[in-house]
Design an enzyme around this catalytic site. Sequence first.
Site, short mmCIF file in Angstrom:
data_model
loop_
_atom_site.label_atom_id
_atom_site.label_comp_id
_atom_site.label_asym_id
_atom_site.label_seq_id
_atom_site.Cartn_x
_atom_site.Cartn_y
_atom_site.Cartn_z
N GLY A 11 18.47 -25.87 -5.49
CA GLY A 11 18.99 -24.69 -4.81
C GLY A 11 20.50 -24.57 -4.81
O GLY A 11 21.07 -23.93 -3.93
N SER A 12 21.17 -25.11 -5.85
CA SER A 12 22.63 -25.01 -5.84
C SER A 12 23.09 -23.56 -6.05
O SER A 12 24.12 -23.15 -5.52
CB SER A 12 23.25 -25.94 -6.89
OG SER A 12 22.98 -25.50 -8.19
N ASN A 13 22.33 -22.77 -6.81
CA ASN A 13 22.69 -21.35 -6.96
C ASN A 13 22.49 -20.61 -5.64
O ASN A 13 23.30 -19.76 -5.27
CB ASN A 13 21.88 -20.70 -8.08
CG ASN A 13 22.48 -20.99 -9.43
OD1 ASN A 13 23.48 -20.40 -9.82
ND2 ASN A 13 21.90 -21.94 -10.14
N MET A 91 10.47 -22.09 -11.28
CA MET A 91 9.92 -22.65 -12.51
C MET A 91 8.55 -22.08 -12.90
O MET A 91 7.81 -22.69 -13.66
CB MET A 91 9.83 -24.18 -12.40
CG MET A 91 11.20 -24.85 -12.24
SD MET A 91 12.40 -24.38 -13.51
CE MET A 91 11.76 -25.33 -14.90
N HIS A 110 19.88 -18.06 -16.24
CA HIS A 110 19.37 -19.00 -17.25
C HIS A 110 20.56 -19.76 -17.85
O HIS A 110 21.58 -19.15 -18.17
CB HIS A 110 18.63 -18.23 -18.35
CG HIS A 110 18.08 -19.11 -19.41
ND1 HIS A 110 16.94 -19.89 -19.21
CD2 HIS A 110 18.52 -19.40 -20.66
CE1 HIS A 110 16.71 -20.59 -20.31
NE2 HIS A 110 17.64 -20.32 -21.20
C1 GRF Z 1 19.86 -23.42 -13.03
O1 GRF Z 1 20.46 -24.23 -14.00
C2 GRF Z 1 19.38 -22.12 -13.60
O2 GRF Z 1 20.11 -21.71 -14.71
C3 GRF Z 1 17.96 -22.42 -14.00
O3 GRF Z 1 17.50 -23.33 -13.02
C4 GRF Z 1 18.58 -24.06 -12.48
C5 GRF Z 1 18.50 -23.96 -11.01
O4 GRF Z 1 19.36 -24.85 -10.37
N1 GRF Z 1 17.19 -21.21 -14.08
P1 GRF Z 1 19.55 -24.81 -8.80
O5 GRF Z 1 18.21 -25.08 -8.15
O6 GRF Z 1 20.09 -23.45 -8.44
O7 GRF Z 1 20.53 -25.90 -8.52
#
Ligand code: GRF
Length: 191
Positions: A11-13, A91, A110
Amino acid sequence: MKLGILGSGKGSNFAAILLAIRKGDLDVEVALVASDVADSGILKLAEEADLPTYVIEEPRYRTRLSPEVEERLVAALQAAGVELVVLAGYMRVVKSPLLDAFPRRIINIHPSLLPAFRGVAAWEQALAAGVATAGCTVHYVDAEIDTGEILAQAEVPVHPDDTAETLHARIQAQEHHLYPAVIRQLAKANR
Ligand code: GRF
C-alpha cells in the site's frame, strides 16, 4: 471526488495518496479501501487512518473474482458513493461486473512504460531486456491486462549496477508522485 481504493499489498501508493490529501495537495475523499488480502499492509494503513475497509473473500480463484464476489464488491463501492476506483497494487484481473459499473472510472498504476512490459514484475522484465529507461504508467483499466488508455507516464533511468530491488524502488518513488498528480487532474475534471 470519492475514491475507492483496491489493493493486495503493502500500500505504498495508497500511503502517497493519503499523504497528498493530508498535505492539502489533493482534494478528494477516500470512501472505501478494499483488499482481497485480509492481512495486507494497505488494509492496516486504512485502519490506522480510520477509513472504511472491505475484505474481499474469494475462495475459488487466485487471479480474478467470481462474478458474485465482484458484484458484492461493486455494491460496497456504490454504497460508499465511490466515483473513481483506484487500483493500487491490486493483483486480480478486473472483470465485467466492476468494469460495467464504473466505465472509464477505474485507473491503475503499472511499473513500466506501457505498452512495454505488461504483466507481473515489469521492472525485472525491463532489466532483462537491457533498456536504458524504465518508468511507470497510470492508465484506465479495460478488459485486458495493462492495455487501457494511458493517462500519464514518468521515466526513470536504469543504472548499470541496478538490481531488481534498486530499480523497483526508483520506479516506486516516481509512482508516489505520479499517481496523486493524475488523481488530482481527474478530480479537477470531475468538478
Ligand atoms: C506498484 O509497483 C504498482 O505499480 C503495481 O503494484 C505495486 C503496488 O505497490 N501495480 P504498493 O502496494 O502501492 O506499495
